[in-house]
Design a protein around this motif. Sequence first.
Motif, short mmCIF file in Angstrom:
data_model
loop_
_atom_site.label_atom_id
_atom_site.label_comp_id
_atom_site.label_asym_id
_atom_site.label_seq_id
_atom_site.Cartn_x
_atom_site.Cartn_y
_atom_site.Cartn_z
N PRO A 162 -9.46 4.01 -6.32
CA PRO A 162 -10.29 5.05 -6.60
C PRO A 162 -10.52 5.75 -4.74
O PRO A 162 -10.41 4.79 -3.81
N LEU A 163 -11.38 6.74 -4.47
CA LEU A 163 -11.38 7.31 -3.09
C LEU A 163 -12.24 6.20 -2.36
O LEU A 163 -11.97 6.02 -1.24
N LEU B 222 0.77 -1.14 -0.11
CA LEU B 222 0.02 -0.04 -0.08
C LEU B 222 0.83 1.20 -0.06
O LEU B 222 1.78 1.55 0.94
N ILE B 223 0.73 1.87 -0.92
CA ILE B 223 1.72 3.30 -1.08
C ILE B 223 0.77 4.62 -0.90
O ILE B 223 -0.08 4.66 -1.74
N TRP B 224 0.88 5.17 -0.01
CA TRP B 224 0.24 6.60 0.31
C TRP B 224 1.18 7.66 -0.04
O TRP B 224 2.32 7.72 -0.04
N GLU C 232 -4.06 18.25 -2.48
CA GLU C 232 -4.29 18.42 -0.85
C GLU C 232 -4.84 17.44 -0.28
O GLU C 232 -4.93 17.45 0.81
N VAL C 233 -4.77 16.20 -1.06
CA VAL C 233 -5.54 15.11 -0.51
C VAL C 233 -4.64 13.89 -0.52
O VAL C 233 -3.61 13.80 -1.33
#
Length: 348
Positions: free
Chosen positions: A198-199, A170-172, A177-178
């Motif tokens: 997707p969000l 999992l790559i954050w 701004e999100v």
Amino acid sequence: MDFSAPAKEMKASSTQSDLIDQFLTWKQENENCSARTVRKYRGLLNQLGKFLDGNFANAELKILEQFSGGWLHRAGYSAASRKVAVAAIRGFYSFLAKRRMVSKNPAQDLVYPRMGRRLPRFMGLKSAEALLFQPDLSSLSGVRDSAMLALLIGCGFRVAGLCGLNESQLIWYQYGEVERLAIRTLEKGERERLVPVPLEAMLLVQAYLGHQDLRNVDRLLENGDQVLFVNLRNRHVPEWEHRGELRRLSTRAVDRMIKRYAIDAGVPEDQAHAHAIRHLFGTELAESDSSTLQIQALMGHADPKTSEIYTHISMRKMTNVLDKGNPLSKMDTPVTALLNEFKKGKLV
């Protein structure tokens, strides 16, 4: 047939099984061939060995054509399965020839069987929506299932790639701004791809990772990573050994989960599988005017021709073009008045 010294040596010192093992080991180590492909190739090459009475060096193009054509056809193999057989045979003899285990490559001109390209069966948006509302979000298993379904629908993952995920994949990252999520997945021969999430799916993954009951699950691996999607019971191991890799959810369990939810949601049986969801993803990309290269990158296709097929089933886009340009829309027909009433919304 006149064999060279290396070919005679092969015949004397290497068994049929040895040669197949050497080839498949090379495929795994050098081409990252998947375990599933290795099993298929092994079965087909073992059958070829029996067909040749165990002497691979005696093969000629005509004999290989008889095996991959008529013999496999009579044994019940489809054109698609015989295509796999030809790939296995061509790769096998190329391997032997390059190492001078045979005097020449008899499979060099072996042709693939002709076969039409079928349009994939894809799940409709309404069916996918109904499927996504089936899990019970009051339980850990329900939140897990919902997150997995959202990733299948929103990212087009293959089930094996989804089940094989660890938390380190999992790559954050920051997008404007999100904070956004991308997933690095390994699929089909260990091919790696990085897919933005997707969000909607990101929120469900966060809900799963933050679930209080997940804290009680030991999903730690020997390398310090953690299994992402876990099974909550495993009848084959004692409770105290149910940890780490043994916590990983299997592809069969996901297939059963999809089928169960599909039945409950009234989704047609021919859509009740993960690949129908993957085809939905590809179709919606095509509907949204994504290029073939973009579809290829997002779906992880090795061949762009595979991605092109989705442009043939982007029905909403084609319907829009048809409604604007077809000759019937530019003339009077016996049903023009009825159609005009329909467009005005006067007909139910």
